[in-house]
Design a protein around this motif. Structure first.
Motif, mmCIF file in Angstrom:
data_model
loop_
_atom_site.group_PDB
_atom_site.id
_atom_site.type_symbol
_atom_site.label_atom_id
_atom_site.label_comp_id
_atom_site.label_asym_id
_atom_site.label_seq_id
_atom_site.Cartn_x
_atom_site.Cartn_y
_atom_site.Cartn_z
ATOM 1 N N PRO A 88 54.426 2.816 -0.036
ATOM 2 C CA PRO A 88 55.069 4.028 -0.529
ATOM 3 C C PRO A 88 55.125 3.761 -2.039
ATOM 4 C CG PRO A 88 56.750 2.261 0.148
ATOM 5 C CD PRO A 88 55.440 1.753 0.659
ATOM 6 N N ILE A 89 53.818 4.266 -2.749
ATOM 7 C CA ILE A 89 53.458 3.852 -4.105
ATOM 8 C C ILE A 89 54.082 4.638 -5.111
ATOM 9 C CG2 ILE A 89 51.516 5.600 -3.904
ATOM 10 C CD1 ILE A 89 49.768 3.304 -5.165
ATOM 11 N N LEU A 128 61.278 3.304 7.310
ATOM 12 C CA LEU A 128 61.178 4.529 8.064
ATOM 13 C C LEU A 128 60.555 4.618 9.267
ATOM 14 C CD1 LEU A 128 61.051 6.742 4.956
ATOM 15 C CD2 LEU A 128 63.194 6.654 6.324
ATOM 16 N N GLU A 149 65.240 10.992 3.513
ATOM 17 C CA GLU A 149 64.805 9.440 3.006
ATOM 18 C C GLU A 149 63.069 9.358 2.869
ATOM 19 O OE1 GLU A 149 66.483 6.989 1.980
ATOM 20 O OE2 GLU A 149 68.136 8.444 2.215
ATOM 21 N N ARG A 150 62.663 10.568 3.357
ATOM 22 C CA ARG A 150 60.925 10.444 3.370
ATOM 23 C C ARG A 150 60.449 10.779 1.896
ATOM 24 N NH1 ARG A 150 59.535 14.384 7.989
ATOM 25 N NH2 ARG A 150 57.296 13.788 7.348
ATOM 26 N N ILE A 151 61.254 10.902 0.969
ATOM 27 C CA ILE A 151 60.712 11.003 -0.241
ATOM 28 C C ILE A 151 61.025 10.292 -1.320
ATOM 29 C CG2 ILE A 151 62.443 12.990 -0.931
ATOM 30 C CD1 ILE A 151 58.652 13.011 -1.951
ATOM 31 N N HIS A 152 60.184 9.512 -2.157
ATOM 32 C CA HIS A 152 60.368 8.795 -3.136
ATOM 33 C C HIS A 152 61.547 9.396 -4.160
ATOM 34 C CE1 HIS A 152 59.518 6.223 -6.925
ATOM 35 N NE2 HIS A 152 58.465 5.590 -6.081
ATOM 36 N N ASP A 169 51.091 6.849 -0.001
ATOM 37 C CA ASP A 169 51.776 7.980 -0.364
ATOM 38 C C ASP A 169 53.247 8.002 -0.630
ATOM 39 O OD1 ASP A 169 52.682 10.813 -0.393
ATOM 40 O OD2 ASP A 169 51.285 11.310 1.072
ATOM 41 N N PRO A 170 53.813 8.523 -1.872
ATOM 42 C CA PRO A 170 55.309 8.179 -2.196
ATOM 43 C C PRO A 170 55.951 8.920 -1.309
ATOM 44 C CG PRO A 170 54.029 9.617 -3.910
ATOM 45 C CD PRO A 170 53.051 9.311 -2.813
ATOM 46 N N ARG A 171 55.480 9.857 -0.353
ATOM 47 C CA ARG A 171 56.257 10.444 0.603
ATOM 48 C C ARG A 171 55.960 10.091 1.860
ATOM 49 N NH1 ARG A 171 55.623 15.592 3.734
ATOM 50 N NH2 ARG A 171 53.431 15.463 3.274
ATOM 51 N N PHE A 172 57.178 9.810 2.829
ATOM 52 C CA PHE A 172 56.604 9.487 4.144
ATOM 53 C C PHE A 172 56.124 10.498 5.018
ATOM 54 C CE2 PHE A 172 58.423 8.174 8.572
ATOM 55 C CZ PHE A 172 57.652 6.900 8.641
ATOM 56 N N SER A 173 54.901 10.858 4.939
ATOM 57 C CA SER A 173 54.305 12.018 5.552
ATOM 58 C C SER A 173 53.985 11.668 6.888
ATOM 59 C CB SER A 173 52.863 12.040 4.970
ATOM 60 O OG SER A 173 52.083 10.745 5.213
ATOM 61 N N ALA A 199 66.144 4.139 6.106
ATOM 62 C CA ALA A 199 66.267 4.628 4.799
ATOM 63 C C ALA A 199 64.834 4.238 4.172
ATOM 64 C CB ALA A 199 67.266 3.878 4.090
ATOM 65 N N TYR A 200 64.427 4.706 2.913
ATOM 66 C CA TYR A 200 63.308 4.795 2.077
ATOM 67 C C TYR A 200 63.355 3.255 1.621
ATOM 68 C CZ TYR A 200 59.742 6.144 -1.178
ATOM 69 O OH TYR A 200 58.518 6.147 -1.750
#
Lengths: 751, 182
Positions: free
Chosen positions: A254-255, B51, A677-680, A239-243, B47-48
């Motif tokens: 984190p694709i 996490l 930080e949880r989103i690409h 997921d590009p988001r850290f769900s 940080a990305y």
């Protein structure tokens, strides 16, 4: 005796209630500082099933002094197993929503102006019947279309079939799950259905591709997800988001958005190349394995790396982890999969991977569901209903196995040549302006149509565009048809009213039947009310109606659901096998094996970010955002912005922004920025279902941003017509600037 | 028979923060609009793309040394059955000293009665034959455990014996009976 026993045994028992009242006061009196009982236990506890989403969990509605006080899970129900998600627990927020539609309404002004007058049911239904008959006389019954979402839609589908229209569409197909089920059908001969046949609880390795279990709260799946975590499942989340799910994972990948297929192919490369697949299973059930092996041979992790952003070593490591757990290794098919217009092929890749792991039909993979049959109510045969008018030519989207909702919408506007083919809509529980992509096209259709009638519980946007609005009773106030989903065990569940309908609302079955009578379809509605209809179906099947009413559910005998338990390996594909290579796709000119095409997924233009959307656990899209109880937890969406991006734009957490998309469409409302930080960094994320514009939704109106209005582009899946919606890009506009500009332009603000 | 000592254990490994606990508590306890007795806490670290995310379902900690009880001028806040912390609404004057004293923000004034309200560990159920709280019953992930900390075979005792757990603000010296599994 435990108090719960009283409740279950004496569901309608005055005696039981009196008994337990006495019991309670004796105990409470023993304490010096009494903590008063809030008194929310029902005098009556009515079993039924939920409609806050479409999973249909068994519930127990507590009714006291004629009001539903609380809703609990029904422990006898195989889907809820006595537990509920927040939405199910918050059903009273819908029942007692002060904004509910209360009376039948007739439009007084132009469509969209939301000016209506209250009329009687008879007058409203006469108006609908007159318009239906007029359209049928001029253009035929197939000039009418039904959009339906929700379990009560079955009564209206019956009505439409009886009236002679095949144009019955649900946005849950081409806007949601369709590509997945077509991809799996092409591979295994059948889709994964809803509830999905995923054996999450027993998986030793679980892969989620963009699936945000835990934020997407399909109850049983989340229960099983937690069970799997307790068993130390090897969880891999792409997921590009850290769900939330990613935060529970052994490996979060984190694709880069849109590159999932490249990763799936590289995994196949490793698994096949290292001989880690289930050779016995593939030999017994596979078709086209040699072609697949050749196909993935060049698709190395090194090839996938620049596309996916995932290190080759990690691709290899996760591939070995996935293969090491087979057959209890589940690559989850997902649910909302209409992302990039190549979604059937991505779903095919997921299906093929499960085939290589031998997980289809195996414990910890995908089970073969059991289903009980409840006999239909004897009914005259429906008239022949022809082909739906949902695509320009029958040859287009050749593998669509359901009607395309956006196709019906397109067929409702005048084309460059010729007349529209659809002239009237009935819309049941589908808020089309926020459901279909490209809202301007939906609004155009709504203006061009001869007639629009809506059946809904709340004054959603779509009701404002209707000529007649029919207020339906909520699921807690009505019967609906029996639910017998394919699942781990066969069962039948009953929806029955906990309380009578409030206001001048009516159950869907009543509305459909009364309309049917006015349309001369008496012979198709031979029953007088839903209860007698249901009782007859249950009686014909040989089940106990009183027991079903009392317990809400009757479970059938267990059946084998895994091959190793005796379920028969059968694959309804052309070869009768698991199709790694699809001759069906090849014959239609599509890639017979999923192929990653560079450049197929467009990159964001400079200064823009890909708009990704998802769900909050407390909400089912825009259907629940007006629910005061649920919105106490989550009352507005936020724009998720990566920290580095926020710094570049000088956005602070909580700053309000409007979003503008690549076609210069600006959101109607603003939302706060969530710097995270949880989103690409190439994407922003919004929870879907906010930013209602309808005046009647006095709570939800103006809260947050409606992602749907920014989805003006969509990429159609050439195989089955699904609408890929992750192809829109947005940029930020500071709310202060926008509002100052609007004020200067004399627009009188943004609202 | 030993006196019970009620406590709660929330498993943060399985909790997804869905807030079913919040909603079920509201309807079980007939809470006023806009007020909750439990809530979801989330915290992101790193940080990305490196996490971590912590999610907790939180509520009154039913402390053994509860500052709310010691500051209450009327005795409304008190230790109730099983060592739970309770509020006797009849004695509460709404002075809010307890709200100021509680380091966990667990208390609010119910606008309907102008008295202080908070989680009761569903003592009205527990003392009357239902040994579970509403938040525990509804929890789809089965992350919420409630029971007698003095009973070695209870779920809560077994989890605390076998898993690593922590309490919130241990330095405050309040001795919470609400634990979180890592």
């Amino acid at each position: 005796m435990r108090r719960r026993d009283f409740i279950r045994i004496g569901s309608a028992g005055v005696g039981a209630a009196a008994l337990f009242g006495a019991y309670r006061s004796a105990r409470i009196g023993a304490y010096a500082h009494p903590v008063p009982d809030p008194g929310t236990d029902g005098d009556q506890v009515v079993p039924s099933f939920c409609e806050l989403c479409f999973w249909k969990c068994g519930i127990l509605a507590h009714v006291k002094d004629g009001r539903v006080t609380k809703i609990q899970g029904n422990p006898a129900d195989p889907l809820s197993r006595g537990r509920l998600c927040p939405r199910g627990a918050g059903g009273t927020g819908l029942l007692y929503d002060p904004d509910r539609l209360r009376h039948p309404l007739l439009r007084r002004d132009k469509r969209g102006a939301q000016q209506f007058e209250q009329v009687s049911w008879d007058a409203a239904l006469n108006e609908v019947a007159a318009n239906f008959d007029r359209i049928r006389a001029r253009h035929g019954a197939e000039a009418l279309a039904l959009f339906s979402h929700g379990y009560g839609g079955s009564w209206f589908r019956h009505l439409f079939k009886a009236y002679g229209s095949p144009n019955i569409a649900a946005p849950s197909y081409a806007q949601c799950r369709g590509p997945r089920d077509v991809g799996f059908s092409l591979t295994f001969g059948t889709g994964v259905g809803s509830p999905e046949v995923t054996d999450i609880a027993n998986a030793r390795c679980l892969v989620l591709i963009g699936n945000h279990l835990g934020e997407n709260m399909h109850n049983t799946q989340v229960q099983e997800f937690a069970e799997a975590l307790r068993q130390d499942v090897d969880l891999i989340v792409v997921d590009p988001r850290f769900s939330v799910a990613a935060s529970k994972a052994r490996h979060w990948l984190p694709i880069n958005p849109g590159a999932d297929l490249a990763l799936l192919l590289a995994w196949m490369h490793v698994i096949v190349g290292e001989g880690l697949h289930d050779r016995e299973y593939v030999a017994a059930h596979g078709h086209g394995f040699d072609q697949l092996r050749a196909h993935v041979a060049p698709l190395t992790p090194e090839w996938a790396h620049p596309r996916t952003g995932i290190e080759p070593a990690l691709i290899r490591r996760t591939a070995r982890l996935i293969a090491g757990a087979r057959p209890a290794s589940l690559v989850h098919p997902g649910r909302h999969v209409t992302w990039y217009g190549n979604d059937t092929q991505r779903s095919r890749a997921i299906a093929i991977l499960n085939g290589l792991l031998g997980s289809w039909g195996r414990r910890g993979g995908l089970f073969i569901p059991a289903q009980t049959e409840v006999l239909p109510y004897p009914d005259p045969a429906h008239p022949g209903t022809g082909t739906a008018i949902d695509r320009p030519a029958p040859s287009q989207y050749p593998l669509a196995d359901d009607v395309l909702a956006q196709g019906i919408c397109e067929a409702s506007v005048p084309l460059t040549v010729g007349d529209p083919k659809i002239h009237g809509w009935m819309v049941y529980g589908s808020n089309l302006p926020t459901t279909l992509p490209n809202p301007p096209q939906t609004y155009r259709a709504l203006q061009e149509l001869d007639f629009v009638v809506t059946v809904d519980v709340l004054p959603m946007e779509i009701t404002g565009w209707s000529d007649v609005v029919l207020p339906e009773a909520t699921y807690l106030e009505r019967h609906d048809d029996l639910n017998t989903p394919p699942w781990r065990e066969p069962y039948v569940a009953l929806r029955q009213p906990a309380v009578p309908p409030l206001f001048d609302t009516k159950p869907g079955w009543w509305i459909a039947r009364e309309l049917g009578l006015k349309l001369g379809l008496q012979s198709h509605f031979p029953w007088t009310d839903a209860e007698s209809y249901l009782r007859e179906r249950v009686r014909l099947t040989g089940l106990d109606w009183e027991r079903l009413q009392r317990e809400g559910v009757i479970r059938g005998p267990a059946q084998p659901i895994y091959f190793e338990e005796g379920a028969t390996p059968e694959f309804a594909t052309p070869s009768g096998k698991v199709e790694f290579y699809s001759s069906q796709l090849a014959a239609l000119g599509f890639d017979p094996m999923p192929t990653f095409h560079d450049g197929e997924v467009e990159d964001p233009p400079a200064g823009y970010y890909r708009l990704l959307t998802g769900r909050a656990p407390t909400h089912t899209f825009g259907r629940t955002t007006n629910n005061r109880l649920l919105s106490e937890v989550f009352d507005e969406n936020a724009v998720w912005v990566n920290g580095a991006v926020a710094a570049k734009w000088r956005l602070k957490d909580g700053d309000r922004v409007y979003l503008r998309n690549q076609d210069a469409v600006r959101s109607t409302f603003s939302a706060p920025v969530k710097v995270t930080e949880r989103i690409h960094p190439d994407a922003v994320y919004l929870v879907h279902g906010y930013g209602h514009r309808a005046k009647g939704l006095t709570f939800a109106r103006g809260r947050g941003i409606d992602d749907a209005e920014l989805i003006t582009r969509y990429k159609v899946d050439p195989i089955m017509g699904g609408t890929g919606m992750n192809v829109n890009f947005v940029t930020f506009l500071r709310a202060d600037d926008v509002e100052a500009e609007d004020a200067a332009a004399g627009a009188g603000g943004h609202a | 028979m030993n006196t019970p000592r009620y406590g709660m254990v929330v498993d943060t490994r399985t909790c997804v923060g869905c807030a079913a606990c919040v909603i079920a508590c509201k309807t079980e306890n007939d809470l006023p609009e806009g007020y909750e007795r439990n809530w979801i806490f989330t915290e992101t670290a790193g940080a990305y793309p490196d996490l971590g995310l912590t999610i907790r379902s939180e509520r009154c900690n039913h402390c053994e040394d509860a500052p709310c009880v010691s500051v209450c001028p009327t005795g409304a806040s008190h230790y109730g059955p099983g060592g739970t912390v309770q509020v006797d609404a009849d004695k509460c004057t709404g002075c809010k000293a307890c709200i100021a004293a509680c380091p966990y923000g667990a208390r609010f004034v119910d606008p309907r009665t102008n008295t202080v309200d908070k989680c009761t560990f569903c003592i009205h159920r527990v003392e009357n034959g239902i040994p579970t709280t509403a938040c525990q019953d509804v929890c789809p992930t089965g992350s919420i455990h409630f029971g007698d900390l003095n009973e070695p075979r209870s779920d809560v005792s077994r989890l605390l014996a076998t898993r690593e757990a922590y309490t919130l603000l241990p330095d405050a010296g309040t001795k919470p009976k609400h634990f979180f599994l890592k």
